[in-house]
Design an enzyme around this catalytic site. Structure first.
Site, PDB file in Angstrom:
ATOM      1  N   HIS A  90      -4.794  -7.644  -0.719  1.00  0.00           N
ATOM      2  CA  HIS A  90      -4.084  -6.386  -0.505  1.00  0.00           C
ATOM      3  C   HIS A  90      -3.280  -6.352   0.799  1.00  0.00           C
ATOM      4  CE1 HIS A  90      -3.375  -2.117  -1.140  1.00  0.00           C
ATOM      5  NE2 HIS A  90      -3.767  -1.876   0.103  1.00  0.00           N
TER       6      HIS A  90
ATOM      7  N   ASP B 186       0.852  -1.188   0.000  1.00  0.00           N
ATOM      8  CA  ASP B 186       0.000   0.000   0.000  1.00  0.00           C
ATOM      9  C   ASP B 186       0.897   1.250   0.000  1.00  0.00           C
ATOM     10  OD1 ASP B 186      -3.105   0.648   0.422  1.00  0.00           O
ATOM     11  OD2 ASP B 186      -1.973   2.076   1.625  1.00  0.00           O
TER      12      ASP B 186
ATOM     13  N   TYR C 264      -3.217  11.177   1.515  1.00  0.00           N
ATOM     14  CA  TYR C 264      -3.815  11.155   0.175  1.00  0.00           C
ATOM     15  C   TYR C 264      -3.841  12.551  -0.434  1.00  0.00           C
ATOM     16  CZ  TYR C 264      -5.280   6.340   0.938  1.00  0.00           C
ATOM     17  OH  TYR C 264      -5.275   4.985   1.161  1.00  0.00           O
TER      18      TYR C 264
END
Length: 459
Positions: free
Chosen positions: A431, A228, A374
């Site tokens: 993931h 990630d 982000y």
């Protein structure tokens, strides 16, 4: 050849030349940006305690009491639609069961003791108090070398993901002449690491902070692994600081060059040119996978634009926080689990382990600062660095898990990692590889760095 044939030939040649020229222009490698150390703490740079301090998690009774009240008094949840499971998000019928488990069976003090079973520390780097696990091998033969390994998590994860993996890396293996000393930090703004007080701390800048942290600990050269955001950061570290990163391993490998994008598109017409037959369905048809990615990435747009707004809701509601985080551990582990009433969460994980991760966000109040990564990365300033289009040339390994959100075959991964020494199509997993399949991931990390160490001996 008739007139029509000549015209078609001319058009074909011009198209080929145009594509070739465009590819040449777009694949020109930009100049490597120079990123300097920046003060991310409060106010102006100042003298701080740069010592490495022992740390243990010790959440106050007041925080736990407040949590208990919020869990008891949470408002009645809106029931799911008829015959709907996780297709609309977290199923509130199952969320009620999660909350009941949290209230009656989950014991934070026991979990806190477990989290404290690995040695933890704090130190101030670039104005931020950073938390990290530092696990060394307990017994090492004098002929066994100890190699530093930086281990980085992502969102909505934490260092909790690594508790089953770390012992597999710090335990010597038969017929291997090295073992790992693991440094696993909480990313800035995550868990017990302080978040930035000023804008601009994107993934590239985090790479600088992590390099500085490793140097503070005493490692000028080291290996690195991540998934990630951790995968993005260690790749940036390898790109920016190739003399520091001996090699890297990623379980979220992706290439964003023009050529890689073109190859992915052309594979729609002839998939076997791009990906092995066994994994064609992981990439094609493109429309299906693009639609699936859109469905799973709504959170990303929100966090890349207005993290502080959604942060208010998640910071004030532990039930909302659990739903927001745990939903990802359902569909990002196996997308088909959205058709299950419990989201399949306990098929691969224990509920207490999942709540450990939620609790780290809750007791530290770090959900807002974590989401800011982000907005600090998906912006013009970060894109202008063009790091995604600069090859990472350090020796690299990639573990491609079949249920990763975006599946990338070897021929695309090599676009970003031209010195790819190992690419593994993993047999299962999604993931959250470190949390879900620690043994599989651990084995691939070992095998990758064995190759790199072997090549160093023969160089």
């Amino acid at each position: 050849m008739g007139l029509l044939g000549k015209l078609l030939l001319i058009i074909t040649v011009l198209t080929a030349v145009g594509i070739g020229y465009l590819s040449y222009i777009l694949n020109q490698v930009p100049q490597l940006p120079e990123l300097k150390s920046t003060w991310w703490g409060v106010g102006q740079p100042q003298k701080v305690d740069e010592s490495i301090r022992s740390f243990k998690i010790n959440v106050s009774d007041d925080i736990l009491h407040d949590l208990g009240i919020r869990l008891d008094l949470h408002l009645q949840l809106t029931p799911p639609l008829e015959n709907v499971n996780f297709e609309y998000g977290f199923n509130t019928n199952y969320l009620t069961k999660v909350v009941e488990f949290w209230k009656t069976k989950y014991n934070w003090r026991e979990r806190e003791a477990f989290l404290n079973s690995l040695p933890q520390f704090k130190t101030n780097v670039n104005g931020l108090d950073l938390h990290f696990i530092h696990a060394k091998p307990k017994k090492v033969d004098k002929n066994i070398r100890v190699l530093p390994l930086l281990l980085l998590h992502g969102w909505p994860g934490s260092v909790r993901e690594f508790y089953e993996l770390i012992p597999l890396l710090t335990t010597p293996r038969k017929d291997v002449d090295f073992v790992f000393e693991v440094v696993a930090p909480s990313l800035p703004g995550y868990g017990f690491s302080e978040g930035a007080s000023k804008p601009g701390l994107g993934a590239a800048q985090v790479a600088v902070v992590m390099k500085n942290l490793m140097e503070r600990i005493g490692h000028k050269q080291f290996y690195a692994q991540g998934g990630d955001w951790g995968a993005v950061v260690v790749t940036h570290m390898g790109t920016l600081f190739p003399k520091s990163v001996l090699g890297l391993h990623s379980n979220m490998c992706f290439a964003n060059s023009f050529t890689a994008t073109l190859k992915r598109f052309l594979g729609s017409f002839w998939p076997s040119l791009i990906v092995d037959e066994a994994y064609v369905d992981k990439m094609y048809p493109l429309g299906k996978h693009f639609a699936g990615l859109l469905e799973e990435s709504g959170y990303m747009h929100l966090q890349a634009t207005k993290p502080d707004t959604v942060g208010v809701a998640l910071r004030t509601s532990p039930v909302g926080l659990a739903a927001y985080i745990l939903e990802k551990f359902s569909t990002w582990t196996e997308n088909e689990w959205k058709s299950l009433s419990d989201g399949g969460l306990t098929r691969k994980y224990k509920l207490a382990d999942l709540l450990d991760n939620v609790m780290i966000y809750w007791v530290t109040g770090s959900i807002t600062t974590s989401m800011r990564l982000y907005s600090e990365t998906f912006n013009k300033a970060q894109f202008a660095l063009q790091l995604d289009t600069i090859p990472c040339r350090v020796p690299s390994g990639c573990a491609m898990f079949p249920n990763e959100l975006i599946y990338s075959p070897k021929c695309l991964v090599e676009e970003k990692y031209p010195n790819l020494v190992r690419f593994t199509a993993m047999p299962r997993g999604g993931h959250f590889a470190a949390f879900e399949e620690p043994a599989l991931l651990g084995d691939d990390i070992w095998e990758t760095f064995k190759i790199i160490e072997s090549k160093k001996k023969t160089a």
